[in-house]
Design a protein around this motif. Sequence first.
Motif, PDB file in Angstrom:
ATOM      1  N   ARG A  37       0.818  -1.210   0.000  1.00 52.61           N
ATOM      2  CA  ARG A  37       0.000   0.000   0.000  1.00 52.61           C
ATOM      3  C   ARG A  37       0.856   1.266   0.000  1.00 52.61           C
ATOM      4  NH1 ARG A  37      -4.765   1.406   4.415  1.00 52.61           N
ATOM      5  NH2 ARG A  37      -5.004   3.596   3.866  1.00 52.61           N
ATOM      6  N   ALA A  41       4.034   4.758  -2.992  1.00 56.30           N
ATOM      7  CA  ALA A  41       3.227   5.958  -2.742  1.00 56.30           C
ATOM      8  C   ALA A  41       4.091   7.124  -2.270  1.00 56.30           C
ATOM      9  CB  ALA A  41       2.142   5.656  -1.707  1.00 56.30           C
ATOM     10  N   THR A 196       6.616   3.739   5.097  1.00 55.93           N
ATOM     11  CA  THR A 196       7.477   2.954   4.202  1.00 55.93           C
ATOM     12  C   THR A 196       8.786   2.595   4.883  1.00 55.93           C
ATOM     13  OG1 THR A 196       6.521   4.113   2.301  1.00 55.93           O
ATOM     14  CG2 THR A 196       8.564   2.911   1.931  1.00 55.93           C
ATOM     15  N   SER A 225      -0.013   0.514  -4.803  1.00 57.77           N
ATOM     16  CA  SER A 225       0.566   1.743  -4.258  1.00 57.77           C
ATOM     17  C   SER A 225      -0.020   2.983  -4.923  1.00 57.77           C
ATOM     18  CB  SER A 225       2.085   1.738  -4.430  1.00 57.77           C
ATOM     19  OG  SER A 225       2.707   0.787  -3.604  1.00 57.77           O
TER      20      SER A 225
END
Length: 291
Positions: A37, A41, A196, A225
Amino acid sequence: MTWIIFTCFAAFCQAWRNALQSKLSGELNVVGTTLARFLWASPLALIYLVTLYQVQPVELPTLTLTSSAFVIAAAVMQIVATGLMVLLFKQKNFAIGAGLAKCEAPVAALLGTLFFGTTLTYWGWLGVFAGGVAVIILSSPERIKHISLKTVIIGLACSSAFALTSLWVREASLSLHLPFPHSAAWILFSVITLQTLILVSYLLMRDRMTLGKMFALRRPVMLTSLMSFLGSLGWFSAMSLQSVPYVKTLGQIEIFFMMLISAFWLKERARRKDFFALCLVAVAAVLVMFH
């Protein structure tokens, strides 16, 4: 009414992210699926932030102890919430747990009123309640005996974690004292980057094999992402402009997008009660938009 546009956009992206992440959960463990996820990003959030400053330069934020605490708390809590959601994907009776996880709006309304100074109108409370009923109807099994206590507990814990994440994100954004959308962009970048770093560090120390699997599955990971970044962009922006319970109640139109994805992508047929739940969501959306 800008928050309405951002919320609808976020709900659409989140529906796709959940569908993609659900498929990944069959290939990756909980930590790997959670990292999918956030992994790509972070650079997208940085590009968005730099672009904003190119278009409309404003002063840089001054991070205080308070704003830093809100960012850290939101980042950690969203990791916990996402991990719980991935655990729900692996439950046999996923639907009821996922529905309880979507009860974020009433939980956010309760926690916001008790601890964050959130105030709602009578119509707003009615909208939040209608939305909560809708997701429970949508996720309820055909027979009550099919409900697993473990799934219920995970679902409620998940909704509480997502609600706290949203409330802390809003507080962090307001604490920067920057104009919109720069405040939301800074919090988006800070939260995603911290998430992250935490998850990649954990996997480097404890589970490098999962990182190898993620590289092999790089296309679905990148798509997850991307949809996660776009969804978070919508949520963080909307919550910078409006109270969390209103945003999350309107965000339950995600049910409509999920039904479309189920019908046209997963080839699943909708049940009669799904349409009733969708009508309740529509009522809830109208109530919070014009409260």
